[in-house]
Structure formats: structure tokens, C-alpha cells
Design a protein around this motif. Structure first.
Motif, PDB file in Angstrom:
ATOM      1  N   ASP A 162       0.785  -1.234   0.000  1.00 39.71           N
ATOM      2  CA  ASP A 162       0.000   0.000   0.000  1.00 39.71           C
ATOM      3  C   ASP A 162       0.819   1.287   0.000  1.00 39.71           C
ATOM      4  O   ASP A 162       0.235   2.364  -0.061  1.00 39.71           O
ATOM      5  N   PRO A 166       0.804  -1.403  15.617  1.00 38.48           N
ATOM      6  CA  PRO A 166       1.989  -0.769  16.229  1.00 38.48           C
ATOM      7  C   PRO A 166       2.474  -1.503  17.473  1.00 38.48           C
ATOM      8  O   PRO A 166       3.683  -1.676  17.662  1.00 38.48           O
ATOM      9  N   SER A 196      -1.804   8.508  19.363  1.00 40.01           N
ATOM     10  CA  SER A 196      -3.242   8.646  19.502  1.00 40.01           C
ATOM     11  C   SER A 196      -3.934   7.415  18.941  1.00 40.01           C
ATOM     12  O   SER A 196      -3.503   6.869  17.923  1.00 40.01           O
ATOM     13  N   VAL A 197      -5.004   6.996  19.586  1.00 40.76           N
ATOM     14  CA  VAL A 197      -5.758   5.843  19.066  1.00 40.76           C
ATOM     15  C   VAL A 197      -6.422   6.178  17.735  1.00 40.76           C
ATOM     16  O   VAL A 197      -6.853   5.291  17.011  1.00 40.76           O
ATOM     17  N   TYR A 198      -6.509   7.450  17.416  1.00 38.84           N
ATOM     18  CA  TYR A 198      -7.174   7.846  16.163  1.00 38.84           C
ATOM     19  C   TYR A 198      -6.257   7.749  14.951  1.00 38.84           C
ATOM     20  O   TYR A 198      -6.708   7.821  13.820  1.00 38.84           O
ATOM     21  N   THR A 199      -4.941   7.635  15.196  1.00 36.88           N
ATOM     22  CA  THR A 199      -4.010   7.536  14.065  1.00 36.88           C
ATOM     23  C   THR A 199      -4.309   6.267  13.274  1.00 36.88           C
ATOM     24  O   THR A 199      -4.392   5.186  13.846  1.00 36.88           O
ATOM     25  N   GLU A 200      -4.483   6.408  11.973  1.00 30.56           N
ATOM     26  CA  GLU A 200      -4.735   5.243  11.132  1.00 30.56           C
ATOM     27  C   GLU A 200      -3.438   4.842  10.442  1.00 30.56           C
ATOM     28  O   GLU A 200      -2.755   5.681   9.867  1.00 30.56           O
ATOM     29  N   CYS A 201      -3.124   3.566  10.541  1.00 34.56           N
ATOM     30  CA  CYS A 201      -1.823   3.083  10.073  1.00 34.56           C
ATOM     31  C   CYS A 201      -1.958   2.309   8.768  1.00 34.56           C
ATOM     32  O   CYS A 201      -2.952   1.620   8.544  1.00 34.56           O
ATOM     33  N   VAL A 202      -0.928   2.407   7.942  1.00 35.64           N
ATOM     34  CA  VAL A 202      -0.839   1.560   6.756  1.00 35.64           C
ATOM     35  C   VAL A 202       0.227   0.495   7.002  1.00 35.64           C
ATOM     36  O   VAL A 202       0.839   0.457   8.078  1.00 35.64           O
ATOM     37  N   GLU A 242     -13.159  14.674  21.652  1.00 38.81           N
ATOM     38  CA  GLU A 242     -13.287  13.293  21.187  1.00 38.81           C
ATOM     39  C   GLU A 242     -14.708  12.771  21.400  1.00 38.81           C
ATOM     40  O   GLU A 242     -15.230  12.007  20.592  1.00 38.81           O
ATOM     41  N   TRP A 259      -5.950  13.557  15.493  1.00 40.14           N
ATOM     42  CA  TRP A 259      -7.284  13.030  15.231  1.00 40.14           C
ATOM     43  C   TRP A 259      -7.438  12.516  13.802  1.00 40.14           C
ATOM     44  O   TRP A 259      -8.541  12.250  13.346  1.00 40.14           O
ATOM     45  N   ASN A 260      -6.319  12.432  13.092  1.00 36.47           N
ATOM     46  CA  ASN A 260      -6.331  11.831  11.761  1.00 36.47           C
ATOM     47  C   ASN A 260      -7.390  12.467  10.852  1.00 36.47           C
ATOM     48  O   ASN A 260      -8.158  11.777  10.188  1.00 36.47           O
ATOM     49  N   LEU A 280      -9.100   7.375   0.758  1.00 36.01           N
ATOM     50  CA  LEU A 280      -9.900   8.150   1.711  1.00 36.01           C
ATOM     51  C   LEU A 280     -10.178   9.554   1.182  1.00 36.01           C
ATOM     52  O   LEU A 280     -11.321  10.016   1.182  1.00 36.01           O
ATOM     53  N   ARG A 337     -12.421  10.524  10.135  1.00 33.91           N
ATOM     54  CA  ARG A 337     -13.438   9.484  10.284  1.00 33.91           C
ATOM     55  C   ARG A 337     -14.185   9.668  11.602  1.00 33.91           C
ATOM     56  O   ARG A 337     -15.389   9.440  11.683  1.00 33.91           O
ATOM     57  N   ILE A 353     -13.305  12.510  14.038  1.00 34.53           N
ATOM     58  CA  ILE A 353     -13.349  13.892  14.513  1.00 34.53           C
ATOM     59  C   ILE A 353     -13.086  14.838  13.342  1.00 34.53           C
ATOM     60  O   ILE A 353     -12.166  14.613  12.553  1.00 34.53           O
ATOM     61  N   ARG A 395     -15.263   5.645  19.441  1.00 37.62           N
ATOM     62  CA  ARG A 395     -13.831   5.823  19.705  1.00 37.62           C
ATOM     63  C   ARG A 395     -13.121   4.480  19.554  1.00 37.62           C
ATOM     64  O   ARG A 395     -13.515   3.481  20.145  1.00 37.62           O
ATOM     65  N   PRO A 396     -12.055   4.447  18.726  1.00 43.25           N
ATOM     66  CA  PRO A 396     -11.339   3.182  18.573  1.00 43.25           C
ATOM     67  C   PRO A 396     -10.564   2.875  19.845  1.00 43.25           C
ATOM     68  O   PRO A 396     -10.225   3.780  20.607  1.00 43.25           O
ATOM     69  N   GLN A 438      -6.016   1.794  14.138  1.00 39.66           N
ATOM     70  CA  GLN A 438      -6.507   0.888  13.111  1.00 39.66           C
ATOM     71  C   GLN A 438      -5.508   0.813  11.971  1.00 39.66           C
ATOM     72  O   GLN A 438      -4.883   1.816  11.627  1.00 39.66           O
ATOM     73  N   ILE A 449      -5.315   0.460   8.084  1.00 39.77           N
ATOM     74  CA  ILE A 449      -6.186   0.582   6.912  1.00 39.77           C
ATOM     75  C   ILE A 449      -5.460  -0.006   5.705  1.00 39.77           C
ATOM     76  O   ILE A 449      -4.256   0.137   5.571  1.00 39.77           O
TER      77      ILE A 449
END
Lengths: 509, 509
Positions: free
Chosen positions: A151, A413, A446-452, B73, B102-103, B166, B268, B270, B383-384, B388, B390
Motif C-alpha cells: 500500500d 503498532p 493517539s488511538v485515532y491515528t490510522e496506520c498503513v 473526542e 485526530w487523523n 480516503l 473518520r 473527529i 472511539r477506537p 486501526q 487501513i
């Protein structure tokens, strides 16, 4: 520079031959080819060379004959019309090939409101008169790209100190030569702190040798806003490659498009002057094309070789013709007749010696001043026998402090962190950071960070070790161990240079 | 979405509190806070949170209290005024921190000519009405930079498939929601063929799900020229991060500057709505600041949560007020009196329900349509519990075919080639390329190419070996051997992905 000066000349494709003929007719009428031209005892000779479509069609993927290359390298100057890049067949853009092959490191473009050329800005009464100097070799234009995971794709943005030095000094020298009082350095050093930071630093260092020139810097996004709102605030801007490309075309829009925007690619040995617009195949051969951009490029070339006098005479004639309503069909007052290409240039020839009335004329140097100017003009250096290595910083003390290792993995992570801490246990390194797309995800995040599926893992020396205690071998050994279990798609050595970290922190670190 | 909707609200620094008060007064008068507002049974509640200068001054380097983070949040929405980033002391821009933490992957900005706001374009009679959607996480904004030799610094430009998906899908969804007929993808895929090629590919894939929207692409330099010449040709443009940043500010210039350019950062979970102009400390507290950008940002927010009806009513009142000459001191017809911030908003409140006469009014949905729109509006996801991962591409067959090894050395290309050919002699790899700043210097190259102290050396499988015959271990072993004699500052694994090379060729290769 005295004696015979030769310029390799490629007319180009489509409308190229028509606009080249028209341009050379104006230069001839202005005495540029005469043996009486000051400083060039035998006049300037325009030597035709074969480049473009016909050459591509013979199966030559560079689009230039060997003879064309030889003559251009001998002359040190290439004057060219627009050229087609064939679709398919492996043919590459001649512009890009020429720039790269001959290391033309600076792209100089002039943007100026012209009388009779109506634009949004002319209607608003805002005059435009500025130069953009664009670095021409580095940045993402190297096209060094890698797919590093399913990706993730990476492009390397490369900025070197000698590359910055060359283009920044060229801009300042040009400003000095043309009497431009202020130069801005455009950059994004607030985000790309190391690469654009270097560009800005080298600009500042260069300005010390040009105390008479006001030096400023401007962030590129603000620059683009300002150029749209008050373009008169800028006289010359020097920028890295990609930003310079974008800003140049923005400025072309300000003055009416590429048909009025001349361009020069300047190298140490070979410089290229060209119109950057297309070949307009739809009107080719009909004798109606507008030669203005090519003619203005010729004026940049005349000034480059020190012929300020004929350049000024021609420029005044162009301004005089345009303000009189002389036009080709693509611009100007539609209620007046549109001229053909040849008629258009004859109108300019007829005005040689005249000055414009509605805009300030360009000062014409006296003949004796001209000789002095020519004496200081650039000359092409001898052909090198091999590639030269250019350097800015030497004698820097460098010590290894760790490495960044990049993993192609779909793990989370936390899972990556567990594995990496285990793997470095009995090494001199500790895990200090994991980031994903530049954002720190470990040790905090942050839990909101989206990872590839592509992580950076940073290892730095444990406490008790000092920079230089180990060489790179320990880093390679660590990578070897990680590669037993993970795909290591990329790696970078972390060093300090004269005590300063040679790597950035992650966002959030 | 029904019931109580809460929006975390940070007034900001400098002129922030004044313009926030003025904005909320307009929203209140339009019934946004009322329990009778359709779709939000209990009305919208604006919950004050602490962010900005005062928080930084307590030593908090994020500039937000933990409570502010918790409330934001919970709400999923943050409405904010301009905030100061303190110089020194380690404080970071709240805008950047919020976007990253907050991505908020998409920056949506609207640029529209407003009556009474004179610009170069309004004077020329050219109306502007477009949206820019900028990818907000990736590109060079990750700030992943390394000094790789004395003279060379690198910044990684990272573009991921899920990141492209996205932002491109968000743009198309927004176009659908707002009835925008055409979306352009801005890119530089002619140069950055893999990274921007990916961005363009993923845009094209996404457009298949939006058949009613005309999809086009445009090279970013041409886009900037066109935006200056005929901005009306564009309705929405989606771009990678840096280009999007530059183009956004160019567009702000077209409509009169940042004071008239609202902004949203969409995530997604916030989303953040804000004025992007500064805090204007010179006029703070004097009650004369222009609240337009913040008010227009509020309208973007109302539409984001499905409140199209009050958004339309307020927008028509704003247009009506502006066309009547209602102005603050920073813009408009200087022959008319300038109003204070509060007066300015009262003039808007007084026009709620009116429509502008000189520009087309915004259609106001009927109340029953509004309910339907609200039902389809985005809601903040739960809230995750952790980051995550992706993904776009899975099940790709990948095979190792070699590696690129980068050397920090002042040697000439020929000397580097000799050493590298020797080192790979008894390995499965052969030396296929040496490049410097992206230009090939071996096996062939131009004597005019100027080299810096940083080379790429490419090793690929010898004839007789096939992709996948060896894993990465052989590449690491080769690197280990090279590192005995050279500084290996960087490394990349070369692979084929489903049979396609995952790496670019050098210029001239």
C-alpha cells in the motif's frame, strides 16, 4: 568574448519553423548576425541542428542526432522552438533530456505585462514584471520512486547543498546583472525543515556576497496567495524544482499564458533558450502562429551573451508594435485585423529604433558601454572529460548513532513494538520510536491515528554509549537480524554531523 | 442523527473570542441552538473547551487541556477560532497537532466570490466558486528527513493507497452531497509516476462509484496557470498534501485572502472547522475584526452535520448584507462606514430570511427535506480502542529482484562502478545502474552531469535467476559486504508486485 559566436538552433515541430524564421528575421534586422555587432567581431551565427519529430521518427529515442549534440556542445548555446514528444515508442521529452544531459541547473523565466495583451491583471491596472528562477535538477524530479509495501509508495525528495548553491548564486548574479533590486527565496522550510531548511540556509549564505540586493524569504503557499493578490510585490523568486515549476506556470497565467513567457535553462557549460508552449499542430504551416514567446526567449539569450544593446532595441520595437495593436489571431483587440506570423515580425522590424509610448522603454546602452558588458558576459567552459563531483561541505565530523528500519508488515503498532524490543535486546541500540506515515505511534500516540502496512522503526544508542562508539556494522547486523522475521523494505543510517542530528523527529515525538 | 448534538468550541486567541461571539450570535438567531431545529431534537450545543495561548502558557506543549481533548473526542466535532503558536518553548501548532492526532485526513476549503469583497477577479467580472480538497496526512508532510552525506539531504514523499482512497472518496462524496457536477484530480504524475500515478489511479477507481460526477485530471502546474486565467473552469479539485496546500492558498488569493476562506479538516471520527487566518494581535480586543471566515466555516460545519436549511438561510443573509455594503474596516467600499464585529453580525442577523439580489441566492430546503438530509449526514464513529490498520491491496504476490544501495562517498562514478562490480562478483546480483541525483551516470551518462557525494547503486538479479529465487537475505548480505568499505547511508529492497516492477528507472536508463 570576441570573434565568432555560434548558437545551435533547432526550429522545432509544428509551428516551430514559422516562429523561428520570424524570430531570426527580427534578430538579423537588428544586426545581431552582422560582423559589426559590438563584441562579436564576426557576428552571431545561428547553426541549424536536427532535433524533434523527424529525428524521433528515425528511431532515435533522444530526438537529437549525434551531430546536433556535438554542435550544441561545441557552441555551448542552444536556441530551440517547441518540440513534440512522441507518445509511445520510448521517446522522451527533448526538454527534459537536454536539461538533464547538459546539467542545465537553473530555469530562468521572465513574466512581464505586455501592452496589447489583455489579462485579468492588465484590466485591473496591475503591472507584472518578475523573474522566477527554478532549480532544475533535484527535488522529486530525480524520479527515484519505490513501492515499499502493498500500500505504500515513496518518492525521494533530494536536495543537495551544492545544488542549492548553484541555483541561489545564479539567481543573485542574474539580479545583479539585470539591476533587479530584490530577490525572494520561496520554500516550505516550516514543514520540510531539513531539505528546504538547507535551501533557505544556502540562499542566505549566498546573499552575503550580494549586499546590494535585498534578500527575503517567503513560504510557498503564502507566495502563491500574494502573487495572485499583489504580484507587483515580487521582482525575482528563486525556488526548489517542483515549487518553482508550479509558481512559474502560475506567473505565466498572470501575463496571458505560455505564449508570452520566455524561458532559459542555464548550465555551467551549455544553456538552452526556448519557448515552453506547445507545437500547436492544429495551426502549423498556416503562417498565423504567434512568435512572441520565442522572440522574448531570444532576448534573454542575447542578454545572456552580453548583447544588451540589440536586446533593448528589439524589446522596445516589440513593445511599440504591441501597443500599436499589432497582433496575431490568438490575442489582442479582436476589432483590429490579425496579422500572420511573418507580417507580425515585419511590423517589429519596422519599429526597430522606436520606443514605446504607453509603457516605459527599455534603456538602450551606448555602444561603448555595450563593449564593456560583453566583456563580462558568461562564456562556455571547456568540455569536461568526465563527470565532475561538486561539493559544499567537507571536513565534517560524522558519527553513527543508530538507524531507521522500515518494515513492510500489516501488524499493529503494539505488535511491531514487541517484536522490535525483543530483537534489539542484546545490541547497543534501543527502540526509541515507531512512526507510521510520519506520525509517532509508539511509545505514545493517539488511538485515532490510522496506520498503513509500512512502519518506520528507530533504533538509537543506549545510554552509556556515545556517538561514534560503534560504526555502521552494528546497524547492518541489527537489520540482518530483523530481516530474519520481517521484510525490511528500506533503511537509513542515523548520524550526527559536527554534533548535529542528521535526522528529523516524528510528529508527536 | 437525532437528539442532542454537541460541538466542542474553542474561541481562540487574539481576535478569536470576538469573531467567535459574533458567529455564535448569528447561529443562535438562525435557530441552530433551538430544540425546534429539525433533526436535532434538543438543538446544537456549543461546548466551550480550553485551547490556545493560555494553555501553552501553563506549560502544556500541545496547547490543549486534557479536558478539551476528552470533550472534543466525545463530540466528534471541534469548532475553533485562530490560535497562536508560541515561538520557542517547544509549543507546536494546534492546527497541525489536531489534524495529526485526530487523523483528519481531508482538508476541505471553499472559495467563493462574495459581493462587496473587491478583488482583481471581481473587478474583471470573473466569479469564483470552487472547492479544494487536500490530502492532510501524507506526502512530505510526514517530515521524514535524513542527512545522507555531507552535502545531501532527503525528505521522504510517502503516498499510500488507502490514504489516496480516503481523500478521493471524500471529495467525490462531498461533490455528490453539495451537487457539484465535476471534480478534477490535480497531480504531477508525469514526473512522480509512481506516487502521483497512484493518487491518480485511486481517484479513477473511486470515480466508478460516482457515475453522475464528471471526473477529470489536470497536471498541477497547468492547474495553477488555469486557475489564474479562468478559475471558473473548476468546481472542485482534489490534490496530494503539498500541492493542495499551495493551490488552496492561491485560491484564497482569488477571493480576497484568508479572511474570506473557510476551512474544514475532516476525519473518520473527529472533524475540525476553523478560520485559517491569523490571530491579528494588533487589533485584538478592539471589536473591529472581520468574522466572515469563521462564520463561513460554521456554515461548512452546519452542512457537514446535515443542517442545510439554517446554513442556506444564514448564507443568504451574509450575501445580502455584503451586497448592501455592510463591511468591517479590512475590506469593501471605503466611502461607506466600517462596522465593528458585533454590528457586522447584527446586520446579518437582521437579514435572516432575506435573499441577495445581485448574486444568486442559495436554495433553502423545505423543512421536511431537511429531515431527510439530516438522516444521511455523517455521524462520528465510536472511539477506537487502538490504532486501526487501513488497507487497500492485499494478496499481492511479491518477489525480491535486487536492491538499491546508497553510498556516501566523494569518489567519481567510474571509481564507484569499479568497486561495486568487484563486490558483487560472486553474488546472484549484477550492477545495473549508478545514478546521482536521479540521473544515470553508469553504465552510460553524460560528461556534463555534475555529481554530489551521494550515489545510488542498483543491483538486480543476474541472468538465469528469476524473481523470487532469493529472498532479502542475499540483499542484506550484499549490503553488509559493501559496508565494509563504504558508508551505506540508505537502502531499498527491489521487488516485483504481481509481476510489476516496484521501482522507477533512472533518467537516461
Amino acid at each position: 568574448m570576441s570573434g565568432h559566436l555560434r548558437i545551435a538552433t533547432a526550429a522545432g515541430d509544428g509551428i516551430g519553423p514559422e516562429i523561428m524564421n520570424a524570430t531570426l528575421e527580427v534578430l538579423r534586422a537588428a544586426g545581431v548576425m552582422d560582423s559589426t555587432a559590438p563584441g562579436h567581431a564576426a557576428g552571431v551565427e545561428f547553426v541549424p541542428v536536427e532535433m524533434g519529430k523527424a529525428v524521433f521518427e528515425k528511431g532515435n529515442t533522444r530526438g537529437m542526432t549525434d551531430e546536433a549534440i556535438r554542435v550544441t556542445e561545441e557552441c555551448g548555446l542552444l536556441f530551440k522552438g517547441p518540440m513534440e514528444t512522441p507518445k509511445g515508442g520510448g521517446g522522451k521529452s527533448i526538454n527534459v533530456t537536454a536539461r538533464k544531459m547538459w546539467n542545465a541547473f537553473a530555469n530562468l523565466r521572465q513574466f512581464r505585462s505586455l501592452p496589447g495583451v489583455e489579462t485579468v491583471y492588465s484590466r485591473a491596472g496591475i503591472p507584472i514584471d518578475l523573474f522566477i528562477v527554478r532549480e532544475n535538477i533535484e527535488d522529486t524530479y530525480g524520479g527515484v520512486e519505490h513501492r515499499l509495501s502493498n500500500d505504500m509508495i515513496q518518492c525521494k525528495r533530494l536536495i543537495s547543498a551544492p545544488g542549492c548553491d548553484l541555483v541561489c548564486r545564479f539567481a543573485l548574479q542574474t539580479a545583479r546583472k539585470l539591476g533587479i533590486p530584490a530577490v525572494h527565496c520561496g520554500h516550505k522550510a516550516n514543514i520540510m525543515k531539513m531539505t528546504d531548511g538547507l535551501f533557505l540556509d544556502r540562499f542566505r549564505v549566498a546573499t552575503r556576497d550580494f549586499p546590494e540586493i535585498q534578500a527575503h524569504d517567503v513560504i510557498v503557499d503564502a507566495l502563491c496567495m500574494n502573487l495572485v493578490v499583489r504580484p507587483e510585490a515580487y521582482r525575482m523568486v528563486v525556488l526548489p524544482n517542483l515549487m518553482g515549476d508550479i509558481v512559474s506556470d502560475l506567473c505565466a497565467g498572470l501575463v496571458g499564458g505560455l505564449g508570452f513567457a520566455p524561458s532559459a535553462n542555464i548550465g555551467r557549460h551549455i544553456s538552452i533558450f526556448e519557448a515552453v508552449h506547445g507545437t500547436a499542430p492544429d495551426i502549423a504551416g498556416r503562417g498565423i502562429a504567434n512568435p512572441t514567446a520565442l522572440l522574448l526567449s531570444a532576448l534573454m539569450m542575447l542578454r545572456h551573451i552580453g548583447l544588451f544593446r540589440p536586446a533593448a532595441v528589439i524589446e522596445n520595437a516589440v513593445l511599440s508594435a504591441l501597443e500599436s495593436g499589432v497582433r496575431t489571431g490568438d490575442f489582442g483587440d479582436k476589432s483590429r485585423p490579425a496579422l500572420g506570423t511573418a507580417e507580425f515580425s515585419r511590423e517589429i522590424v519596422g519599429r526597430l529604433g522606436q520606443s514605446p509610448r504607453t509603457v516605459p522603454p527599455v534603456p538602450v546602452p551606448a555602444e561603448r558601454d555595450e563593449a564593456a558588458l560583453v566583456a563580462t558576459s558568461p562564456s562556455s567552459a571547456a568540455r569536461p572529460t568526465s563527470q565532475q563531483v561538486i561539493r559544499t561541505f567537507a571536513d565534517v565530523v560524522r558519527h553513527v548513532v543508530g538507524c531507521d528500519i522500515y518494515l513492510d508488515t500489516p501488524l499493529s503498532p503494539v505488535a511491531v513494538a514487541d517484536e522490535m524490543q525483543r530483537v534489539c535486546q542484546d545490541t547497543p541500540f534501543r527502540l526509541t520510536l515507531i512512526s507510521n506515515r510520519g506520525t509517532q505511534v509508539w511509545p505514545t500516540g493517539s488511538v485515532y491515528t490510522e496506520c498503513v502496512d509500512y512502519y518506520r522503526v528507530r533504533f538509537e544508542l543506549r545510554e552509556g554509549f556515545r556517538p561514534g562508539d560503534f560504526g555502521q556494522a552494528r546497524c547492518v547486523a541489527l537489520m540482518d537480524r530483523i530481516a530474519e522475521k520481517f521484510v525490511v523494505c528500506s533503511y537509513e543510517l542515523l548520524r550526527v554531523f559536527d554534533g548535529v542530528k542528521g535526522y528529523s523527529m516524528a510528529q508527536g515525538q
